[in-house]
Design an enzyme around this catalytic site. Structure first.
Site, PDB file in Angstrom:
ATOM      1  CG  HIS B  38      -3.674  -4.723   5.593  1.00 47.85           C
ATOM      2  ND1 HIS B  38      -2.298  -4.336   5.250  1.00 47.85           N
ATOM      3  CD2 HIS B  38      -3.911  -4.572   6.684  1.00 47.85           C
ATOM      4  CE1 HIS B  38      -1.950  -3.946   6.604  1.00 47.85           C
ATOM      5  NE2 HIS B  38      -2.783  -3.969   7.273  1.00 47.85           N
ATOM      6  CE  LYS B 103       3.863   7.539   1.103  1.00 45.91           C
ATOM      7  NZ  LYS B 103       3.059   8.418   0.355  1.00 45.91           N
TER       8      LYS B 103
END
Lengths: 279, 183
Positions: B38, B103
């Protein structure tokens, strides 16, 4: 004096770390199974069923239960009548870890804190050594994932805060973690000692088998009280809501300074991987 | 539990049919990316360059799998904690990313961006890396191979078991679930 060659230690470490990462113990599997009956949320029950299915697939196919195969936490209880021969103990442990993570296709999750460069072989391991009576070496491996470790903390309470203060701290940490440490969690609480021993004590508390209570009745009751209150938070399996947020809570206590009340909370995910061997 | 079957690319009609708390089986292609990938993608955009894959209507999976043993497509491949990617997600959503799998809770900024750009957040069961590996039928590294477990890998998935956490209607399974069972 009994001689143990370092090669034996390396071999044992390699086997234990691979075994721990692939085969969930019966105790933890059973704890997940009985949690299905206690869980009220249908989504929560579904998650718990996935976790049991996952453990069975990992065992049958020989792959890791979770891709986070952890930092290689290792406890060594070394008998004082043992002579370790053939090389350095530290090197032997590191080599066992290196081989396990390579040959077992385990993920290497160890990196430099700032550059974030991976060390490439999951070393250095985190080793705790204790000298004990006898002529054996007891090895306990406890690969520890990052997601749950991130919600662990040490706090120096004021003695007057007492048990109520400890309870508030534990509940605060569990609530703060919410879904992130992969509930249902197991909570290890270390109380007393000083700053660093409370942290180690909290990790040792996680090594108490699920379902086993502290020998001290008062502490055992405190464990149950904490478990009940954690499960009232409503976080549930994976944080999707439910009545089983924690499978168990273990508390270990030791004397501390007259001015202090050190408390450490170590959070463990449901992939609770501990394996032992005695040489 | 009832299961809804969906496939990539995640078009608007698929996304609008999803509601927090539902279990879905996802098939198609998804891209793994976690912390370092990222960081690099955002640096690439800042330099005015193109991302290493077309993210329009695509799904990113916050995952760093364990290595594949010989003869296997992938190792264990469960989700990592999504919040570490919160700083980067809104930019990717603005460029057309439609789904994120991971999650843990998302920030208010990410949830706002999901509503604004019509995207969903799906939960894979943390710690179920072996189970999730069964739904992966292909894996091809598309960028950042030097990052090892953090490389961007295009995964072909079949019936990957997921739960809808954030839908486009502003619902959040974490908030709804915890308040329902809090005693």
């Amino acid at each position: 004096m009994r001689e143990i060659d370092v090669a034996e230690i390396t071999q044992a470490l390699e086997k234990l770390f691979i075994d721990a990462n692939r085969n969930l113990s019966d105790e933890v599997r059973d704890a997940l199974g009985s949690a299905i009956d206690r869980e009220e949320s249908p989504v929560g029950k579904e998650v718990l069923r996935e976790l049991i299915g996952n453990a069975d697939i990992a065992r049958d196919e020989g792959i890791p239960i979770c891709q986070d195969t952890g930092l290689a936490v290792t406890f060594l209880e070394i008998g004082q009548d043992v002579h370790i021969a053939g090389g350095s103990l530290d090197d032997a442990v590191a080599e066992g870890v290196r081989r396990a993570y390579k040959n077992g296709f385990l993920r290497k999750s160890c990196c430099d804190p700032f550059s974030r460069k991976n060390t490439g072989d999951n070393t250095p391991p985190i080793v705790h050594e204790k000298i004990v009576p006898g002529d054996r070496i007891k090895i306990t491996v406890f690969p520890k994932g990052g997601g749950s470790e991130n919600y662990s903390a040490v706090r120096m309470l004021v003695p007057s805060e007492g048990k109520a203060g400890v309870k508030d701290f534990v509940l605060e940490m569990v609530a703060k973690g919410g879904p992130n440490p992969c509930p249902p969690i197991i909570v290890g609480v270390g109380i007393g000692g000083n700053f660093e021993t409370s942290a180690l004590l909290s990790k040792e508390a996680l090594m108490v088998p699920p379902g086993e209570r502290n020998q001290d009745q008062e502490i055992a009751a405190f464990e149950m009280e904490l478990l009940e209150e954690i499960n009232r938070l409503g976080i549930g399996p994976q944080g999707y809501g439910g009545t089983v947020t924690a499978l168990d809570v273990h508390v270990l206590v030791m004397p501390c300074h007259i001015a202090s009340l050190p408390v450490a909370v170590n959070i463990q995910c449901h992939v609770h991987r501990i394996k032992k061997a005695v040489l | 539990m009832e299961i809804k079957r969906i496939a990539t690319p995640l078009t608007l009609d698929v996304i609008e049919g999803l509601h927090a708390g539902e279990k879905v089986f996802l098939s198609g292609f998804i891209y793994t990316a976690r912390d370092s990938a990222h960081k690099r993608m955002i640096e690439t955009l800042k330099r005015g360059e193109k991302l290493p894959f077309d993210i329009v209507d695509q799904v990113i999976y916050y995952c760093g799998p364990s290595p594949a043993a010989p003869g296997r497509v992938i190792g264990a491949c469960g989700p990592t904690t999504s919040s570490r990617m919160d700083a980067y997600a809104p930019i990717l959503l603005s460029l057309g990313l439609k789904g994120m799998i991971g999650k843990g809770k998302r920030s208010a900024a990410v949830k706002d961006a999901m509503r604004q750009y019509k995207a969903v957040y799906l939960g894979a069961t943390g710690g179920a890396g072996a189970l999730l590996s069964r739904s992966v039928i292909s894996a091809e590294t598309v960028a950042y191979e030097d990052l090892g477990p953090e490389a961007i890998v295009r995964l072909g998935v079949k019936e990957m078991p997921l739960f809808v956490i954030n839908d486009v209607y502003g619902n959040d399974l974490y908030d709804a679930g915890a308040s329902q069972y809090k005693r």
